[in-house]
Design a protein around this motif. Structure first.
Motif, mmCIF file in Angstrom:
data_model
loop_
_atom_site.group_PDB
_atom_site.id
_atom_site.type_symbol
_atom_site.label_atom_id
_atom_site.label_comp_id
_atom_site.label_asym_id
_atom_site.label_seq_id
_atom_site.Cartn_x
_atom_site.Cartn_y
_atom_site.Cartn_z
ATOM 1 N N GLY A 89 0.823 -1.195 0.000
ATOM 2 C CA GLY A 89 0.000 0.000 0.000
ATOM 3 C C GLY A 89 0.857 1.245 0.000
ATOM 4 O O GLY A 89 2.065 1.191 0.226
ATOM 5 N N ALA A 90 0.257 2.381 -0.242
ATOM 6 C CA ALA A 90 0.996 3.633 -0.324
ATOM 7 C C ALA A 90 1.463 4.028 1.060
ATOM 8 O O ALA A 90 0.749 3.871 2.056
ATOM 9 N N GLY A 91 2.666 4.576 1.100
ATOM 10 C CA GLY A 91 3.202 5.077 2.355
ATOM 11 C C GLY A 91 2.888 6.542 2.518
ATOM 12 O O GLY A 91 2.038 7.102 1.816
ATOM 13 N N VAL A 92 3.578 7.176 3.434
ATOM 14 C CA VAL A 92 3.438 8.612 3.649
ATOM 15 C C VAL A 92 4.133 9.330 2.493
ATOM 16 O O VAL A 92 5.267 8.992 2.153
ATOM 17 N N SER A 93 3.454 10.287 1.898
ATOM 18 C CA SER A 93 4.086 11.053 0.833
ATOM 19 C C SER A 93 4.165 12.524 1.218
ATOM 20 O O SER A 93 3.315 13.033 1.963
ATOM 21 N N GLN A 94 5.199 13.175 0.714
ATOM 22 C CA GLN A 94 5.423 14.584 1.022
ATOM 23 C C GLN A 94 5.774 15.322 -0.263
ATOM 24 O O GLN A 94 6.532 14.818 -1.096
ATOM 25 N N THR A 95 5.208 16.512 -0.388
ATOM 26 C CA THR A 95 5.535 17.357 -1.532
ATOM 27 C C THR A 95 5.752 18.793 -1.090
ATOM 28 O O THR A 95 5.130 19.248 -0.118
ATOM 29 N N PRO A 96 6.653 19.518 -1.760
ATOM 30 C CA PRO A 96 7.598 19.009 -2.755
ATOM 31 C C PRO A 96 8.718 18.225 -2.080
ATOM 32 O O PRO A 96 8.847 18.261 -0.864
ATOM 33 N N SER A 97 9.534 17.565 -2.864
ATOM 34 C CA SER A 97 10.676 16.865 -2.271
ATOM 35 C C SER A 97 11.792 17.850 -1.950
ATOM 36 O O SER A 97 12.544 17.638 -0.999
ATOM 37 N N ASN A 98 11.866 18.904 -2.733
ATOM 38 C CA ASN A 98 12.849 19.957 -2.501
ATOM 39 C C ASN A 98 12.184 21.306 -2.687
ATOM 40 O O ASN A 98 11.357 21.475 -3.587
ATOM 41 N N LYS A 99 12.563 22.255 -1.831
ATOM 42 C CA LYS A 99 12.027 23.609 -1.952
ATOM 43 C C LYS A 99 13.148 24.587 -1.653
ATOM 44 O O LYS A 99 13.771 24.534 -0.591
ATOM 45 N N VAL A 100 13.410 25.459 -2.628
ATOM 46 C CA VAL A 100 14.389 26.512 -2.423
ATOM 47 C C VAL A 100 13.638 27.834 -2.415
ATOM 48 O O VAL A 100 12.828 28.100 -3.308
ATOM 49 N N THR A 101 13.882 28.641 -1.406
ATOM 50 C CA THR A 101 13.189 29.914 -1.296
ATOM 51 C C THR A 101 14.152 30.977 -0.807
ATOM 52 O O THR A 101 15.286 30.687 -0.420
ATOM 53 N N GLU A 102 13.708 32.203 -0.855
ATOM 54 C CA GLU A 102 14.537 33.306 -0.392
ATOM 55 C C GLU A 102 14.110 33.726 1.008
ATOM 56 O O GLU A 102 12.924 33.611 1.372
ATOM 57 N N LYS A 103 15.038 34.226 1.727
ATOM 58 C CA LYS A 103 14.775 34.731 3.080
ATOM 59 C C LYS A 103 13.597 35.695 3.040
ATOM 60 O O LYS A 103 13.518 36.567 2.176
ATOM 61 N N GLY A 104 12.676 35.517 3.992
ATOM 62 C CA GLY A 104 11.523 36.391 4.080
ATOM 63 C C GLY A 104 10.277 35.882 3.376
ATOM 64 O O GLY A 104 9.177 36.406 3.603
ATOM 65 N N LYS A 105 10.431 34.858 2.532
ATOM 66 C CA LYS A 105 9.284 34.338 1.796
ATOM 67 C C LYS A 105 8.473 33.368 2.664
ATOM 68 O O LYS A 105 8.921 32.876 3.693
ATOM 69 N N TYR A 106 7.270 33.078 2.142
ATOM 70 C CA TYR A 106 6.344 32.143 2.783
ATOM 71 C C TYR A 106 6.403 30.798 2.058
ATOM 72 O O TYR A 106 6.466 30.771 0.826
ATOM 73 N N VAL A 107 6.386 29.683 2.799
ATOM 74 C CA VAL A 107 6.378 28.368 2.157
ATOM 75 C C VAL A 107 5.335 27.468 2.799
ATOM 76 O O VAL A 107 4.976 27.631 3.976
ATOM 77 N N GLU A 108 4.845 26.541 1.993
ATOM 78 C CA GLU A 108 3.923 25.512 2.465
ATOM 79 C C GLU A 108 4.479 24.144 2.088
ATOM 80 O O GLU A 108 4.886 23.928 0.948
ATOM 81 N N LEU A 109 4.464 23.247 3.039
ATOM 82 C CA LEU A 109 4.925 21.883 2.823
ATOM 83 C C LEU A 109 3.746 20.953 3.098
ATOM 84 O O LEU A 109 3.057 21.103 4.102
ATOM 85 N N ARG A 110 3.579 19.968 2.210
ATOM 86 C CA ARG A 110 2.378 19.130 2.291
ATOM 87 C C ARG A 110 2.733 17.703 2.688
ATOM 88 O O ARG A 110 3.771 17.177 2.276
ATOM 89 N N CYS A 111 1.845 17.097 3.434
ATOM 90 C CA CYS A 111 2.012 15.702 3.846
ATOM 91 C C CYS A 111 0.717 14.929 3.619
ATOM 92 O O CYS A 111 -0.352 15.350 4.084
ATOM 93 N N ASP A 112 0.837 13.788 2.927
ATOM 94 C CA ASP A 112 -0.289 12.859 2.769
ATOM 95 C C ASP A 112 -0.005 11.616 3.606
ATOM 96 O O ASP A 112 0.900 10.846 3.251
ATOM 97 N N PRO A 113 -0.746 11.405 4.669
ATOM 98 C CA PRO A 113 -0.463 10.251 5.537
ATOM 99 C C PRO A 113 -0.977 8.953 4.916
ATOM 100 O O PRO A 113 -1.659 8.965 3.888
ATOM 101 N N ILE A 114 -0.633 7.865 5.560
ATOM 102 C CA ILE A 114 -1.174 6.571 5.150
ATOM 103 C C ILE A 114 -2.691 6.582 5.384
ATOM 104 O O ILE A 114 -3.157 7.066 6.424
ATOM 105 N N SER A 115 -3.416 6.077 4.413
ATOM 106 C CA SER A 115 -4.870 6.076 4.507
ATOM 107 C C SER A 115 -5.340 5.376 5.783
ATOM 108 O O SER A 115 -4.881 4.272 6.110
ATOM 109 N N GLY A 116 -6.235 6.041 6.506
ATOM 110 C CA GLY A 116 -6.774 5.450 7.727
ATOM 111 C C GLY A 116 -6.024 5.800 8.993
ATOM 112 O O GLY A 116 -6.490 5.521 10.101
#
Lengths: 115, 111
Positions: free
Chosen positions: A1-28
């Motif tokens: 079955g599918a495991g935990v997935s995270q996106t993006p795998s890499n994120k490069v940003t500049e100081k002062g910016k806003y970022v969002e990191l996503r997590c999809d857990p195992i179903s259930g």
């Protein structure tokens, strides 16, 4: 079955910016955790969700960090006004029900680089 | 608060050598203890765990025994393989759901 997935795998940003990191857990899985791993260190706990609510947010370093899990499944970690010291691998984990004997299953992580 | 101290690496061994990675902990009450492994390019995986004193966790030839009297959970393997090359993390869970990790020990096994 599918495991935990995270996106993006890499994120490069500049100081002062806003970022969002996503997590999809195992179903259930009702419990979801965020950790942060700096270079050469072990993961450090940030926040734990049971269902939609944050049951323990004692690891969030300051009020620039915030996480949500509005429907009790996918979670988003939000970082405002990023700083170079926020650079790390952000790990998400999920477990079936929480509790101190439940195994936590980790995703591959998102590597955040703040320039 | 809860904490984990593990042997600093890196550790370099030849294939078929005996492995020990030391781990000691500080915790109130009776925590659960874990070893996680991170293979190159992969995420953290649970290797083994023990939830009460004198329990032995084992998996893939690795073993660790929960020693309350010495507050230790040392990882051992009798004969390592090149494929065991990875970073190993000792962790505990006690009094809350969060895991507390050690700093990790990098193991390299040479043919």
């Amino acid at each position: 079955g599918a495991g935990v997935s995270q996106t993006p795998s890499n994120k490069v940003t500049e100081k002062g910016k806003y970022v969002e990191l996503r997590c999809d857990p195992i179903s259930g899985h009702t419990a979801l955790y965020w950790y942060r791993q700096s270079l050469g260190q072990g993961p450090e706990f940030l926040i734990y969700f049971q269902g939609t609510g944050a049951a323990d947010d004692s690891g969030l370093p300051n009020d620039r960090f915030f996480a949500v899990r509005p429907e009790g499944s996918v979670s988003t970690l939000k970082i405002q006004r990023t700083e170079r010291g926020d650079s790390a691998v952000y790990l998400c984990a999920s477990s079936l029900g929480g509790g101190d004997t439940d195994t936590q299953y980790f995703g591959p992580g998102t590597r955040l680089t703040v320039l | 608060g809860n904490s984990v101290t593990q042997m600093e690496g890196p550790v370099t061994l030849s294939e078929e050598a005996f492995l020990t990675i030391n781990c000691t902990y500080t915790a109130t009450g009776y925590p659960s203890l874990f070893w996680y492994v991170q293979y190159p390019g992969e995420g953290l995986q649970l290797l083994l765990k023990a939830t009460k004193a004198d329990d032995k966790g084992s998996n893939k030839g690795f073993e660790a025994t929960y020693r309350k009297e010495t507050t230790s959970f040392h990882l051992e393997k009798g004969s390592v393989q090149v494929s065991d090359s990875a970073v190993y993390f000792c962790a505990l869970q006690g009094g809350s759901e969060k895991l507390v990790f050690g700093k990790g020990t990098k193991l390299t096994v040479n043919p």
